[in-house]
Design a protein around this motif. Structure first.
Motif, PDB file in Angstrom:
ATOM      1  N   SER A   1      -8.335   3.162 -12.089  1.00 57.14           N
ATOM      2  CA  SER A   1      -7.367   4.220 -11.824  1.00 57.14           C
ATOM      3  C   SER A   1      -5.946   3.684 -11.866  1.00 57.14           C
ATOM      4  N   GLN A   2      -5.750   2.450 -11.423  1.00 52.38           N
ATOM      5  CA  GLN A   2      -4.420   1.857 -11.455  1.00 52.38           C
ATOM      6  C   GLN A   2      -4.018   1.507 -12.881  1.00 52.38           C
TER       7      GLN A   2
ATOM      8  N   ASP B   1      -4.562  14.761  -6.203  1.00 51.26           N
ATOM      9  CA  ASP B   1      -4.744  14.344  -4.810  1.00 51.26           C
ATOM     10  C   ASP B   1      -5.985  13.471  -4.636  1.00 51.26           C
ATOM     11  N   ARG B   2      -7.064  13.828  -5.316  1.00 52.79           N
ATOM     12  CA  ARG B   2      -8.301  13.057  -5.189  1.00 52.79           C
ATOM     13  C   ARG B   2      -8.116  11.637  -5.723  1.00 52.79           C
ATOM     14  N   GLU B   3      -7.414  11.522  -6.846  1.00 50.52           N
ATOM     15  CA  GLU B   3      -7.184  10.198  -7.432  1.00 50.52           C
ATOM     16  C   GLU B   3      -6.241   9.360  -6.574  1.00 50.52           C
ATOM     17  N   ILE B   4      -5.282  10.024  -5.928  1.00 51.75           N
ATOM     18  CA  ILE B   4      -4.383   9.291  -5.034  1.00 51.75           C
ATOM     19  C   ILE B   4      -5.154   8.735  -3.843  1.00 51.75           C
TER      20      ILE B   4
ATOM     21  N   GLU C   1      -5.615   4.762  -2.972  1.00 47.27           N
ATOM     22  CA  GLU C   1      -5.295   4.165  -1.677  1.00 47.27           C
ATOM     23  C   GLU C   1      -6.433   3.273  -1.191  1.00 47.27           C
ATOM     24  N   ASN C   2      -7.676   3.750  -1.354  1.00 47.97           N
ATOM     25  CA  ASN C   2      -8.833   2.959  -0.927  1.00 47.97           C
ATOM     26  C   ASN C   2      -9.016   1.719  -1.798  1.00 47.97           C
TER      27      ASN C   2
ATOM     28  N   GLY D   1       0.817  -1.212   0.000  1.00 47.57           N
ATOM     29  CA  GLY D   1       0.000   0.000   0.000  1.00 47.57           C
ATOM     30  C   GLY D   1       0.847   1.256   0.000  1.00 47.57           C
ATOM     31  N   ASP D   2       1.878   1.273   0.841  1.00 44.87           N
ATOM     32  CA  ASP D   2       2.779   2.428   0.889  1.00 44.87           C
ATOM     33  C   ASP D   2       3.524   2.592  -0.432  1.00 44.87           C
TER      34      ASP D   2
END
Length: 262
Positions: A249-250, A201-204, A208-209, A185-186
């Protein structure tokens, strides 16, 4: 090829074209090389280096599928194989990254003996048989040259391979086998933050979720297994998909990374 060249320059030309080669300095230089057993041993060693050290690495990355996530591992393997060719195995072990770079391969205490150093094709046997025709001084000179070559290669790779590159190390997370890695995850977030203009930032936050959900989901085997069969010896052989990503997104991230690296 060696036998063909030797036959042409040492037999055919002297017999069929003696006038053309008379007092020809270039021919004399070629004749000296082809008449030397030491030259044949050296050429065989160079061939060994190409076939066993570099060919696999170079051809591996000529495939069309995404391989960026395997680059860091392959770079480490390349450097490790070079070091293991002339260093004691306990000094190299399974070290990677900065630990590999910290090895002082010019320290003679880490060197393996002449008999153990990797010098030829087919498990070194061909070159070792050729060496039976060399005298003591020629053998000593050859092994000294081999060590110098390995040290020169190691110095070049140490200087140019990105073994301490955090981004390449993190990109290994794109391989399906990294799914169970607690630090995945990190790593995926570091990738998103490191590459400029990749995600906002929103996509990051969304990434993460999605990654957290992906870690606990049951992923269908078809996502990461390309082919599975039993060979003639009764062993299960599995070909894995080069890489896969669980969310849109990935997928966009991977495509963007490939464009950035192109």
């Amino acid at each position: 090829q060696w036998n063909i060249l030797s036959d042409y320059f040492l037999c055919f030309l002297p017999e069929k074209q003696p006038v053309q080669i008379r007092e020809n300095k270039r021919y004399e230089s070629i004749k000296i090389v082809l008449s030397s057993s030491l030259s044949k041993v050296k050429f065989n060693f160079v061939l060994y280096l190409c076939e066993n050290i570099f060919d696999r690495f170079l051809t591996f990355f000529q495939r069309e599928e995404p391989l960026i996530h395997l680059l860091y591992h392959e770079l480490n393997d390349l450097y490790r194989n070079v070091l293991l060719s002339f260093l004691k195995s306990d000094s190299v072990q399974q070290k990677s990254g900065q630990d590999l770079l910290n090895i002082n391969f010019e320290q003679s205490a880490l060197w393996i003996s002449d008999k153990e150093i990797k010098i030829g094709r087919f498990d070194c046997e061909r070159t070792r048989k050729l060496m039976s025709s060399l005298n003591f001084d020629e053998k000593k000179s050859f092994y000294q040259d081999v060590r110098k070559i390995y040290i020169t290669i190691a110095n070049y790779l140490k200087k140019n391979l990105l073994l301490n590159n955090m981004l390449l190390r993190d990109l290994q997370v794109l391989d399906h086998s990294s799914r169970t890695d607690q630090s995945s995850g990190d790593r995926i977030i570091r990738i998103a933050r490191t590459i400029p203009n990749l995600l906002d930032d929103r996509e990051i936050d969304k990434l993460e979720n999605e990654w957290a959900l992906y870690l606990v989901e049951l992923v269908d085997r078809s996502w990461y297994i390309k082919d599975e069969y039993i060979d003639s010896n009764g062993n299960i052989q599995i070909t894995h998909v080069a890489s896969f990503l669980p969310a849109a997104s990935q997928l966009r991230a991977l495509r963007s990374m490939h464009r950035s690296c192109a």
